[in-house]
Design a protein around this motif. Structure first.
Motif, mmCIF file in Angstrom:
data_model
loop_
_atom_site.group_PDB
_atom_site.id
_atom_site.type_symbol
_atom_site.label_atom_id
_atom_site.label_comp_id
_atom_site.label_asym_id
_atom_site.label_seq_id
_atom_site.Cartn_x
_atom_site.Cartn_y
_atom_site.Cartn_z
ATOM 1 N N SER A 1 -9.732 10.036 0.140
ATOM 2 C CA SER A 1 -10.511 9.402 0.863
ATOM 3 C C SER A 1 -11.944 10.799 -0.697
ATOM 4 O O SER A 1 -11.590 11.961 -0.200
ATOM 5 C CB SER A 1 -10.899 9.878 2.565
ATOM 6 N N HIS B 1 -7.713 2.443 -1.128
ATOM 7 C CA HIS B 1 -6.429 2.272 -0.640
ATOM 8 C C HIS B 1 -5.663 2.271 -2.286
ATOM 9 O O HIS B 1 -6.381 1.477 -2.608
ATOM 10 C CB HIS B 1 -5.679 0.956 0.437
ATOM 11 N N CYS C 1 -0.819 4.631 -0.479
ATOM 12 C CA CYS C 1 -1.375 5.923 0.062
ATOM 13 C C CYS C 1 -3.242 5.187 -0.358
ATOM 14 O O CYS C 1 -3.267 4.050 -0.374
ATOM 15 C CB CYS C 1 -1.649 6.602 -0.999
ATOM 16 N N SER C 2 -3.594 6.595 0.799
ATOM 17 C CA SER C 2 -5.505 6.046 0.824
ATOM 18 C C SER C 2 -6.172 7.151 -0.174
ATOM 19 O O SER C 2 -5.202 8.515 0.684
ATOM 20 C CB SER C 2 -5.574 5.075 1.973
ATOM 21 N N SER D 1 -12.183 0.796 -0.447
ATOM 22 C CA SER D 1 -11.416 1.930 0.093
ATOM 23 C C SER D 1 -10.695 2.902 0.002
ATOM 24 O O SER D 1 -10.406 3.632 0.747
ATOM 25 C CB SER D 1 -11.050 0.756 1.548
ATOM 26 N N SER E 1 1.034 -0.960 0.183
ATOM 27 C CA SER E 1 -0.059 -0.235 0.149
ATOM 28 C C SER E 1 0.530 1.526 -0.069
ATOM 29 O O SER E 1 1.895 1.582 1.110
ATOM 30 C CB SER E 1 -1.079 -0.469 1.432
#
Length: 853
Positions: free
Chosen positions: A479, A517, A476-477, A515, A474
């Motif tokens: 939103s 991700h 980054c994420s 999500s 992973s």
């Protein structure tokens, strides 16, 4: 006889079913029908769908129904299959309608999609289903024998709940020789009988008389009720009491408390003793309701309130009070008391939600009907006039539909994201003094539509990833938020199409659609790619779906994963790199330069040099950061002629990586003209910064300008030579040429030793000390920035260190390699320079060093 009457009545009701009439009142804007009472379930009333002009096939889907108040019986119902209004429950007019006058059932009909309201009045017609009934089966009268002919004795009247012609019509008395019957009519139209003495009684001849009293109504068939009359003849009490007046009128507010004095009656009797003592009481004409609300003091004649009054139930009470002395053969006299009630504002308005359409879509146009509200106040006059309102700071308003009916409609645009629901306080206020207020809260929920695109929390994202990451890690994420709700707020993330270095972006990264991700699909290499951009799209699940994009800047951070690579000196045939050193070299003599490159950047590419092993450590040294290899002292006769060095190059990473090279130095008396292993290789590092780009633009502009000036000068000189028939030589001062080299982006490169067929000029510099260079420019020099230098003098150089000082651009330190150049002997006098032209055998000498082309 009674069975025959019942059978006839049943037949008449069956005939009335077929004679039900309906009438529409256009002026009132409502329908009005009439129907007899006591009809059986399912009896036809009217085709209401036809009268209203409604489509029968849509009655069920539009929820056509009769709205009734809570707790009341549903006497009528609508058949949704054919639109017929029929009797749902048998109607007893006397039970439904206690008040006098026409019996009207007020119905409200509601139909939806669109919402509409209709009012309906059904008059219940009376049938003769009740016979007159006396309050008790036998009347007992005591009449003194001294009563004169013409004396009247009022009798309790019979009661018939029916109205109109079906109500009580008359009384009949069975034949006898002493009494007759007279029927009297009251002010309200009701009738009662009085027994009239026709001739004097004689107690000694007949002590009692029995008669039959019959009450008849006016219905068809006629109904009747009977009661017996027993007259007992008493001895004479020849005076009866008398009231001041036959009737009294009293006004009383409806909120008067129990015990309130209504009126004090006064009756007098001319007799004495017990025959003159009067007792007051209600007569038989007083209905039970009056006896519950009022009371009469037997001795004082005071009429007092004993129960609560209700103006809305009965506005007038008629009391019949009788006065009777205590003597034998007492005769009762009667008076009437009319009690008019005064209305007070004691009933707060009642608010009922007849129909509510909620939730409402947030894009509903203005004027959309949300609810139908009915308001009722049981008071009368101004006390019963009601106004209804809602707060002004809401996008709704109340519109009057019918009397005491309002519709709640929208007045502006709704926004569920700003206000998801409204708690409307409906205030109903009457006009009484003081005014009574009723508040009811109506919750209007706003239904969501997909009118908001999802928004990322940041306008862009910057992600820093170490190279050599594991595939699938992973990085980054992201939103995003969507102000909508439920399905319209369900977000799905995806990567927009694009390419990174010619490959689809989907081969580099992936994203979890739920999500957000983001994962790297491959191991990233800082040396191959240093940054790239990814467009991430978020889309909701509404209809139609809405989306938005965000840019993710991925920066790859360098790791110390590349060891230094030595590019100079280069070993020959896989063996040691060799170099010859003149024994006459002074301390500080520059043997050459060890050059290395590191593919990493920053501190990971900062190189340092050191000697690991040496045959004689006191003889040579290497510069820590430049890699220049120099002598520490002069050579001695005892020093070995072959010196071996191992030089290590180490970067500044963590952990540091290193490389080493072995160098074999041969100490000789004279240096032959051989190619050294210290080669300077041209490096073409990628210049990514904007500053370096600016430098390149300025350098290219300078070179172009210099080249243009040189062409002009050469053209002028050639024309001058042709004019004087002299060998063509073009001379430029060495200082100027040095500036040209400094300002150009030409990188020095050691010639490979191959003879290039070019026009070459030998430049011999004289001075303290002087050197000669052979500058060779190939036909491709216009396309290349490489400059090849080659030693010109056939004699071995004496001082290589000093020669380096006179090199054009000697102050520059190339990263890739170091040039080794040979010096010319000082053949000329100090302060002068000479050159030999390749086109003529002439030797030209000038007082200062020059550079010839």
């Amino acid at each position: 006889m009674f069975r025959a009457l019942k059978s006839t009545a049943r037949m008449n009701r069956q005939m009335l079913l077929l004679l039900v009439t309906s009438c529409l009142e256009p002026a009132a804007g409502q329908l009005r029908y009439s129907v007899p009472e006591e009809l059986e379930h399912g009896a036809f009333v009217a085709n209401i769908a036809e009268d209203l002009g409604l489509d029968v096939s849509k009655l069920s889907t539009r929820r056509f129904r009769i709205v009734s108040r809570a707790g009341t019986k549903q006497h009528l119902e609508v058949n949704l299959e054919n639109g017929i209004l029929f009797v749902n429950e048998k109607i007893d007019r006397e039970e439904v309608w206690e008040a006098g006058g026409a019996c009207l059932l007020h119905l409200q009909l509601v139909i939806e999609s669109p919402l509409a309201l209709y009012r309906l009045e059904v008059e219940v017609l009376d049938i003769n289903d009740n016979a007159p009934r006396f309050p008790w089966p036998e009347y007992v009268l005591e009449v003194t024998e001294s009563a004169l002919p013409g004396a009247r004795f009022p009798l309790e009247s019979a009661q018939d709940p029916d109205v109109g012609t079906n109500s009580l019509r008359t009384y009949q008395l069975s034949p006898n020789g002493f009494f007759s019957l007279e029927v009297q009519t009251r002010s309200d139209g009701s009738k009662f009988a009085e027994l009239v003495l026709e001739r004097a009684l004689d107690r000694e001849q007949q002590r009692s008389h029995r008669m039959l009293l019959t009450a008849l109504d006016g219905g068809l068939p006629e109904r009747s009720g009977t009661a017996g009359i027993l007259v007992t003849v008493l001895d004479a009490n020849d005076n009866v009491p008398a009231f001041d007046q036959p009737s009294y009128v009293v006004s009383l507010p409806e909120d008067a408390p129990p015990g309130t004095l209504v009126i004090k009656l006064n009756a007098t009797d001319l007799d004495e003793g017990t025959n003159g003592e009067i007792e007051y009481s209600f007569s038989g004409h007083a209905p039970p309701r009056v006896r519950q609300v009022f009371s009469v003091e037997p001795r004082s004649g005071q009429v007092r309130l004993s129960g609560p009054l209700d103006y809305e139930r009965a506005r007038l009470h008629e009391l019949y009070v009788q006065a009777k002395d205590r003597g034998p053969s007492a005769v009762a006299v009667h008076c009437r008391v009319l009690v008019h009630l005064l209305d007070v504002n004691d009933n707060a308005p009642e608010v009922s939600l007849t129909s509510v359409s909620t939730p409402v879509l947030e894009d509903a146009p203005p004027g959309t009907v949300i609810a139908v509200i009915s308001v009722l106040d049981r008071d009368s006059g101004e006390n019963g006039q009601v106004s209804c309102e809602i707060p002004r700071n809401v996008p709704f308003q109340l519109q009057a539909a019918f009397r005491n009916y309002y519709t709640l409609v929208t007045t502006g645009a709704l926004d569920r994201e700003a206000v998801p629901e409204y708690n409307l306080s409906i205030t109903a206020r009457d006009m009484g003094s003081p005014a009574l207020i009723t508040r009811k809260t109506l919750t209007v929920q706003v239904s969501d539509i997909n009118d908001n695109a999802p928004r990322f929390l940041q306008p862009y994202y910057s992600v820093y990833v170490l190279e050599n990451n594991a595939p699938g890690a992973s990085i980054c994420s992201v939103s995003a938020l969507d102000p909508d709700c439920q399905q319209n707020a369900y977000l799905s993330y995806s990567i927009a199409e694009g390419h990174i270095q010619g490959m689809p972006v989907a081969t580099y990264v992936s994203i979890n659609s739920d999500s957000g991700h983001m994962y790297a699909l491959r191991s990233l290499d800082y040396e191959q790619i240093r940054n790239f951009q990814v467009q991430v799209q978020v889309q909701d699940a509404g209809f139609p779906p809405l989306s938005s994009n965000v840019t993710i800047n991925v920066f790859i951070l360098d790791q110390n994963d590349n060891a230094p690579v030595i590019v100079s000196p280069v070993p020959r045939n896989g063996s040691l790199a060799t170099e010859v050193v003149p024994r006459s070299a002074d301390p500080g003599y520059l043997l050459g330069k060890v050059s290395a490159v590191d593919a990493d950047s920053g501190q990971n590419s900062r190189l340092s040099y050191q000697i690991l092993e040496a045959t004689d450590p006191s003889l040579f040294s290497v510069a820590l950061y430049t890699g220049e290899l120099r002598t520490i002292r002069a050579f001695l006769d005892k020093d070995a002629t072959r010196q071996r060095l191992i030089i290590q190059v180490r970067d500044n990473g963590q952990p540091p990586l290193s490389a080493s090279v072995s160098l074999l130095l041969s100490v000789v008396d004279s240096v032959p003209e051989t190619l050294s292993d210290f080669n300077e290789l041209s490096l073409n590092p990628e210049l990514s910064s904007s500053t370096l780009t600016l430098y390149l633009i300025v350098s290219l502009g300078s070179v172009s300008f210099t080249f243009l000036v040189a062409i002009i000068i050469l053209t002028a000189i050639k024309c001058h030579k042709d004019r004087h028939s002299l060998p063509s030589c073009c001379c430029v001062r060495a200082g100027a040429s040095s500036d040209i080299f400094k300002n150009s982006n030409i990188k020095p490169q050691l010639s490979s030793g191959n003879k290039v067929p070019t026009n070459c000029l030998d430049v011999a510099g004289s001075g303290p000390p002087g050197y000669c260079y052979k500058v060779c420019l190939t036909p491709e020099s216009a396309k290349s920035d490489f400059m090849f230098l080659k030693p010109y003098s056939p004699s071995p150089p004496r001082n290589n260190e000093k020669a380096a000082k006179n090199l054009p651009g000697s102050g520059r330190k190339p990263r890739a390699a170091n040039n080794t150049v040979s010096a010319a002997s000082q053949a000329d006098t100090p302060g002068s320079s000479r050159f030999r032209c390749s086109r003529c055998p002439m030797l030209h000498q000038y007082p200062h060093p020059v550079l010839s082309y």
